[in-house]
Design a protein around this motif. Structure first.
Motif, mmCIF file in Angstrom:
data_model
loop_
_atom_site.group_PDB
_atom_site.id
_atom_site.type_symbol
_atom_site.label_atom_id
_atom_site.label_comp_id
_atom_site.label_asym_id
_atom_site.label_seq_id
_atom_site.Cartn_x
_atom_site.Cartn_y
_atom_site.Cartn_z
ATOM 1 N N UNK B 69 4.913 9.886 2.171
ATOM 2 C CA UNK B 69 5.467 8.989 3.185
ATOM 3 C C UNK B 69 4.813 7.605 3.160
ATOM 4 N N UNK B 70 3.497 7.593 2.900
ATOM 5 C CA UNK B 70 2.767 6.314 2.913
ATOM 6 C C UNK B 70 1.930 6.219 1.647
ATOM 7 N N UNK B 71 1.887 5.020 1.067
ATOM 8 C CA UNK B 71 1.078 4.809 -0.126
ATOM 9 C C UNK B 71 0.035 3.740 0.161
ATOM 10 N N UNK B 209 -0.962 -1.343 1.970
ATOM 11 C CA UNK B 209 -0.352 -0.071 2.359
ATOM 12 C C UNK B 209 1.123 -0.286 2.630
ATOM 13 N N UNK B 210 1.931 0.735 2.397
ATOM 14 C CA UNK B 210 3.375 0.587 2.584
ATOM 15 C C UNK B 210 4.010 1.955 2.843
ATOM 16 N N UNK B 211 5.116 1.952 3.579
ATOM 17 C CA UNK B 211 5.855 3.195 3.822
ATOM 18 C C UNK B 211 6.934 3.317 2.752
ATOM 19 N N UNK B 212 7.156 4.508 2.268
ATOM 20 C CA UNK B 212 8.150 4.696 1.211
ATOM 21 C C UNK B 212 9.558 4.800 1.797
ATOM 22 N N UNK B 213 10.530 4.295 1.035
ATOM 23 C CA UNK B 213 11.892 4.266 1.595
ATOM 24 C C UNK B 213 12.495 5.660 1.769
ATOM 25 N N UNK B 218 9.363 7.755 8.899
ATOM 26 C CA UNK B 218 8.966 6.349 8.761
ATOM 27 C C UNK B 218 8.222 5.821 9.987
ATOM 28 N N UNK B 219 8.668 6.214 11.170
ATOM 29 C CA UNK B 219 8.033 5.703 12.385
ATOM 30 C C UNK B 219 6.568 6.118 12.455
#
Lengths: 227, 252
Positions: B69-71, B209-213, B218-219
């Motif tokens: 979910x998060x990288x 850091x980023x959330x994956x599509x 996501x929230x």
């Protein structure tokens, strides 16, 4: 294209198999036919690398051959020779992992022919060494050769213990299995695929050869018995 | 056979548990994350599962469809790679910490004033993260190439598959020197920092850091990234040898 991993793999597996062949044949000849207390324990220890995860072997080797390990330290002090993180480390890892295959084949091979042939030669005054080279070795040869091929193929494929003791040093310890792992990690999928194909071909030809060759041998023996 | 099938079908729905997030994090973040995640879990009642590894390796795994979910990367480059393929939700991008490369070795080794003074005897070896997949290795390679030491030392290098492996090689005494982050050197009491690498010699070390599509949570992922830029988290970075970055979200 860098062919170094192929050459290195052949070198490492070649030297490891040579060592394993000599030690395997001698130890199998000595141990396999004698009955002594603790024999099954000794044989179990020799065959242990076959069932242990390579990481356990790598850990053990690290313990023995590491810079602070007792063999490693001794080699360094006396010969200035370092095993860990060098291609000799890869040879040792391959040799330990493939030894049981050689030992097992050799052990079976030495029990598979009529021992009276040796006894006959001995009673006629041939030396033990002469009997070994002119009678035991030729009679056991098919089994020994099978063990040799198996050990070589296993050496070529060794990864876990090698990575632990030899590390990843491009040009020195990047045998084909390590090259595949690090190519995938670096996203070089085509390169990884190429090495996968190479190792598949090598492994397949080893097994194919063993298979057809042993079938031919069985047919040969059958025909011989008929006549 | 039937029982197996039933078992498998029962097991899969639990993967999409609403309050779970799976994070792929750079190996160098391991200790600080282990401090941060329980605090986050307690505060938000969201469970976190973290996978650590070389940033490059993690990015490749995400590319191949790893359910993350998060990288959290140690290098902008790997997030860029995922951005190009639309695998990440660009609006969630944050930068939360910076770090520094240091040279480590055994306590007995001489301290150096600058990295240019590094000299290895013939039997000594140097551990570096694999430059193709380990950011610490990439930064090290940039530095050593700039001061023309890479070619000279290359034959004596052992490549690690993440920065913690490099640390472990030096800690166990198997390798004499290693290039790791200041934060890695700080958590280990078995190695000494011999010198710090001049940060102008390599790209800036920024942790994005980023959330994956593809993430279904996501929230929750966004909440975690916001948490990473909070004052609370900032204090913890400092304690673990990182430099926090203020501002968080950066226009891209």
């Amino acid at each position: 294209m860098n062919v170094e991993p192929l050459l290195l793999s052949l070198k490492v597996a070649g030297i490891a198999t040579f060592m394993v062949f000599i030690i395997g044949v001698i130890s199998a000849r000595i141990i396999s036919r004698k009955l002594f207390p603790g024999k099954s324990i000794l044989e179990s220890i020799l065959l242990l690398p076959l069932v242990l995860p390579p990481t356990v072997i790598g850990f053990g080797l690290l313990y023995l051959f590491g810079k602070n390990g007792w063999i490693g330290q001794w080699l360094m002090d006396w010969f200035g020779f370092q095993v860990i993180f060098s291609w000799t480390g890869a040879v040792i890892a391959s040799a330990v992992v493939s030894f049981p295959l050689m030992y097992q084949s050799a052990s079976a091979a030495f029990q598979n022919y009529d021992q009276n042939l040796e006894n006959a030669a001995l009673t006629m005054g041939a030396s033990k060494l002469k009997v070994f080279f002119t009678i035991s070795l030729p009679l056991a040869w098919p089994g020994l050769l099978a063990g040799l091929v198996m050990a070589f193929a296993r050496s070529l494929g060794e990864f876990g213990a090698t990575l632990m003791i030899a590390g990843y040093i491009p040009g020195e310890t990047d045998t084909i299995p390590l090259a595949i792992y690090f190519a995938v990690e670096s996203g070089r999928m085509e390169e990884a695929l190429l090495w996968v194909v190479v190792i598949l071909c090598l492994g397949f030809s080893a097994v194919l050869w063993l298979n057809t060759w042993s079938r031919r041998k069985i047919n040969f023996v059958r025909n011989h018995k008929k006549s | 056979m039937m029982i197996l099938l039933i078992l498998c079908s029962c097991a899969s729905p639990s993967d999409s548990n609403e309050t779970n997030i799976r994070i792929a994090a750079a190996a160098s973040l391991k200790d600080v994350m282990e401090e941060l995640t329980p605090r986050f879990e307690e505060q938000y009642h969201i469970e976190i599962e973290t996978i650590y590894g070389g940033s490059g390796k993690l990015a490749r795994q995400i590319e191949q469809g790893a359910p993350v979910d998060v990288f959290l990367s140690a290098d902008l480059r790997w997030i860029e790679l995922l951005k190009e393929q639309d695998l990440v939700d660009k609006d969630t991008y944050i930068e939360f910490a910076t770090n520094q490369i240091v040279l480590i070795g055994d306590e007995s080794k001489n301290r150096l004033d600058t990295i240019q003074e590094l000299e290895l005897t013939e039997s000594e070896q140097l551990a570096v993260g694999n430059p193709e997949s380990v950011p610490a290795g990439t930064y090290t390679k940039q530095t050593l190439e700039r001061i023309q030491l890479w070619g000279k030392l290359e034959d004596q290098m052992v490549f690690g598959s993440d920065v913690r492996q490099v640390l472990a090689y030096v800690e166990s005494g198997q390798v004499d020197y290693g290039f790791v982050y200041a934060s890695d050197a700080m958590i280990s009491d078995q190695v000494a920092t011999l010198t710090q690498v001049d940060p102008t010699l390599h790209d800036s070390i920024i942790y994005p850091g980023i959330v994956l599509s593809k993430s279904r949570t996501k929230d929750q992922g966004k909440k975690f990234l916001t948490f990473l830029t909070s004052d609370h988290a900032t204090e913890i970075y400092k304690a673990y040898g990182f430099n926090p970055m203020r501002g968080g979200k950066i226009e891209k």
